[in-house]
Enzyme design. Structure first.
Site, PDB file in Angstrom:
ATOM      1  N   PHE A 111       0.811  -1.223   0.000  1.00 26.38           N
ATOM      2  CA  PHE A 111       0.000   0.000   0.000  1.00 26.38           C
ATOM      3  C   PHE A 111       0.841   1.268   0.000  1.00 26.38           C
ATOM      4  O   PHE A 111       0.364   2.333  -0.401  1.00 26.38           O
ATOM      5  CB  PHE A 111      -0.950  -0.005   1.211  1.00 26.38           C
ATOM      6  N   LYS A 112       2.098   1.178   0.417  1.00 28.09           N
ATOM      7  CA  LYS A 112       2.941   2.369   0.443  1.00 28.09           C
ATOM      8  C   LYS A 112       3.119   2.983  -0.949  1.00 28.09           C
ATOM      9  O   LYS A 112       3.410   4.171  -1.084  1.00 28.09           O
ATOM     10  CB  LYS A 112       4.312   2.037   1.034  1.00 28.09           C
ATOM     11  N   ASP A 113       2.931   2.176  -1.998  1.00 22.55           N
ATOM     12  CA  ASP A 113       3.082   2.694  -3.364  1.00 22.55           C
ATOM     13  C   ASP A 113       2.082   3.794  -3.677  1.00 22.55           C
ATOM     14  O   ASP A 113       2.372   4.702  -4.463  1.00 22.55           O
ATOM     15  CB  ASP A 113       2.899   1.560  -4.386  1.00 22.55           C
ATOM     16  N   MET A 116       3.555   6.969  -2.216  1.00 23.87           N
ATOM     17  CA  MET A 116       4.944   7.219  -2.604  1.00 23.87           C
ATOM     18  C   MET A 116       5.072   7.596  -4.072  1.00 23.87           C
ATOM     19  O   MET A 116       5.873   8.477  -4.428  1.00 23.87           O
ATOM     20  CB  MET A 116       5.800   5.991  -2.306  1.00 23.87           C
ATOM     21  N   THR A 144       7.855   0.595   3.330  1.00 25.23           N
ATOM     22  CA  THR A 144       8.128   1.994   3.007  1.00 25.23           C
ATOM     23  C   THR A 144       9.442   2.130   2.248  1.00 25.23           C
ATOM     24  O   THR A 144       9.532   2.863   1.258  1.00 25.23           O
ATOM     25  CB  THR A 144       8.178   2.852   4.285  1.00 25.23           C
TER      26      THR A 144
END
Length: 464
Positions: A111-113, A116, A144
């Site tokens: 989910f960090k994509d 980011m 992350t």
């Protein structure tokens, strides 16, 4: 749109400066001076809108006039080119009252994509025309760092230093960071846990000598730009479930509390939702909300490695709001915590925190059992972090009303935890297939500020 520090000792600033600085100079975290709002009409319309359009609008609310609208739109459009699902964040129903929100369809399968990829575009726009170079720092429990390396590797005006706890991320997560050959990326493996990495990053950010001739910021969720990029999927999912007429419960697998606080932000903007943080055996947050004592202990390794956090940074933002934005009280609380490692929550403060969020802890046996159940009942292979959320969400779904478990990573990132339960390896998506080879590049250091500073200064000093 101005931004203020949770500790009250920094002048208000813009979204652009908050993005490029990360942490406020007084050691606090930036927050919007006011919350933008979404109307009931906005929520009804959101259900039919493409995700990138919704994301662009929400980012625009937080950016205000500090970034050109075209740059904000370009940041949202980045998702179309890097995500492998047309819906970006598909909402999948498992049972009459139970859904999972799939957030792992990006280039590093986590989910960090979502934030980011957009943050990289906004950072370029914020630096344009300044002639400045940016040093980015991040502590990571796995995802992350991988997302940051993918987003910023090879950037012309950005250097990236990633600190991860040695032997405490999955092998796939580690290789996602360390096999990328880019001269502007430094991978530091710290002998310690995530909280040690986070402590080092905060201390480095406070070193003003690093700021001579360059900007210094973070891509952890302490950076408001990260949180802003995570708000849209709460809006999209709540709207799809019938908001503003329905109030779904979101169960968020939680480490640093950034993803969960993004849900809190969505609610502050007018989205009706209830927030439940699901933690593993590293349960400092659950103990604080359930028993009234916030206490730091050593982090324990678990299968849900990205949640092995005992001092979640974004708890400061939640506490700031629960105190009625009392910066003096917030500063005093965290100064005491830094000194003593524990703080008792006053009854009125505890009541305010409980009104904002609930927390539940899921142990390792229950995590493994949930991985097995998801395969048997739904034919779904899930990662350990998703299992923590889904275990809690299934309990709540029996009470009625829609419950959404956030599915934060692809199971193929954690085969060493999933395969022993199911008896087979999770299928590997294209996003992960390319990292099986390649030489790893990392530097092992102690959890020592001088060692970390020396390594980071060497990276920054080698840049033009």
């Amino acid at each position: 749109m101005n931004y203020v520090s949770t500790r009250g000792g920094a002048a208000p600033t813009t979204f652009r400066d908050a993005l490029l600085r990360g942490m406020a100079p007084d050691g606090g975290l930036y927050m919007p001076a006011r919350w933008p709002t979404l109307s009931a009409g906005d929520l009804r319309a959101a259900a039919a809108r493409p995700y990138v359009d919704l994301a662009a609008d929400i980012l625009g609310l937080f950016a205000g006039e500090s970034l050109p609208p075209a740059a904000v739109r370009a940041a949202a459009d980045r998702l179309t080119g890097t995500f492998h699902h047309a819906a970006i964040t598909p909402l999948v129903q498992l049972e009459p009252n139970l859904w999972v929100l799939e957030l792992f369809h990006g280039p590093t399968a986590a989910f960090k994509d979502l934030a980011m990829q957009m943050m990289a575009v906004m950072t370029d726009a914020a630096l344009e025309g300044t002639g400045q170079r940016l040093l980015l720092l991040t502590a990571t429990s796995g995802d992350t760092g991988a997302a940051a390396v993918r987003a910023f590797a090879g950037a012309e005006s950005v250097d990236l230093a990633v600190l991860h706890p040695l032997d405490r991320v999955s092998p796939v997560q580690r290789r996602q960071m360390t096999t990328v050959d880019a001269p502007n990326v430094l991978n530091l493996a710290v002998r310690g846990d995530f909280d040690d990495c986070q402590r080092l990053v905060k201390a480095i950010l406070a070193d003003e000598t690093l700021r001579e001739g360059r900007r210094v910021s973070s891509v952890n969720s302490i950076n408001w730009g990260r949180l802003a990029g995570q708000v849209p999927y709460y809006v999209a999912a709540a709207s799809a479930l019938g908001a503003p007429h329905v109030t779904p419960r979101f169960v968020v697998p939680t480490g640093n509390f950034g993803d969960a606080f993004a849900g809190w932000v969505a609610r502050a903007m007018g989205v009706p939702l209830t927030l439940i943080a699901a933690v593993n055996r590293n349960d400092a947050l659950a103990r604080a909300l359930n028993h009234g004592r916030y206490e730091r202990t050593a982090a324990n390794p678990t299968a849900s490695v990205s949640m092995d956090v005992q001092a979640p940074s974004n708890f400061e933002r939640l506490l700031f709001e629960a105190t009625g934005r009392d910066a003096d009280a917030t500063r005093g609380f965290f100064e005491t915590f830094a000194r003593d490692g524990a703080v008792d929550l006053a009854p009125d403060l505890l009541a305010a925190l409980r009104a904002d969020a609930a927390a539940v802890s899921i142990d390792e046996d229950r995590t493994r059992a949930e991985i097995a159940h998801a395969w048997k009942a739904y034919g779904r292979v899930i990662c350990p972090h998703t299992a923590v959320a889904l275990a809690a969400a299934r309990d709540m779904a029996r009470e009625g009303g829609p419950v959404v478990a956030l599915s934060t990573a692809h199971p193929a990132k954690f085969p060493e935890s999933v395969a022993p339960v199911l008896g087979f390896e999770p299928p590997v998506p294209p996003a992960l297939a390319a990292i099986t080879g390649g030489k790893e590049r990392l530097t092992v250091i102690d959890a020592d500020l001088d060692q970390a500073l020396d390594a980071v200064k060497a990276l920054a000093g080698a840049s033009p």
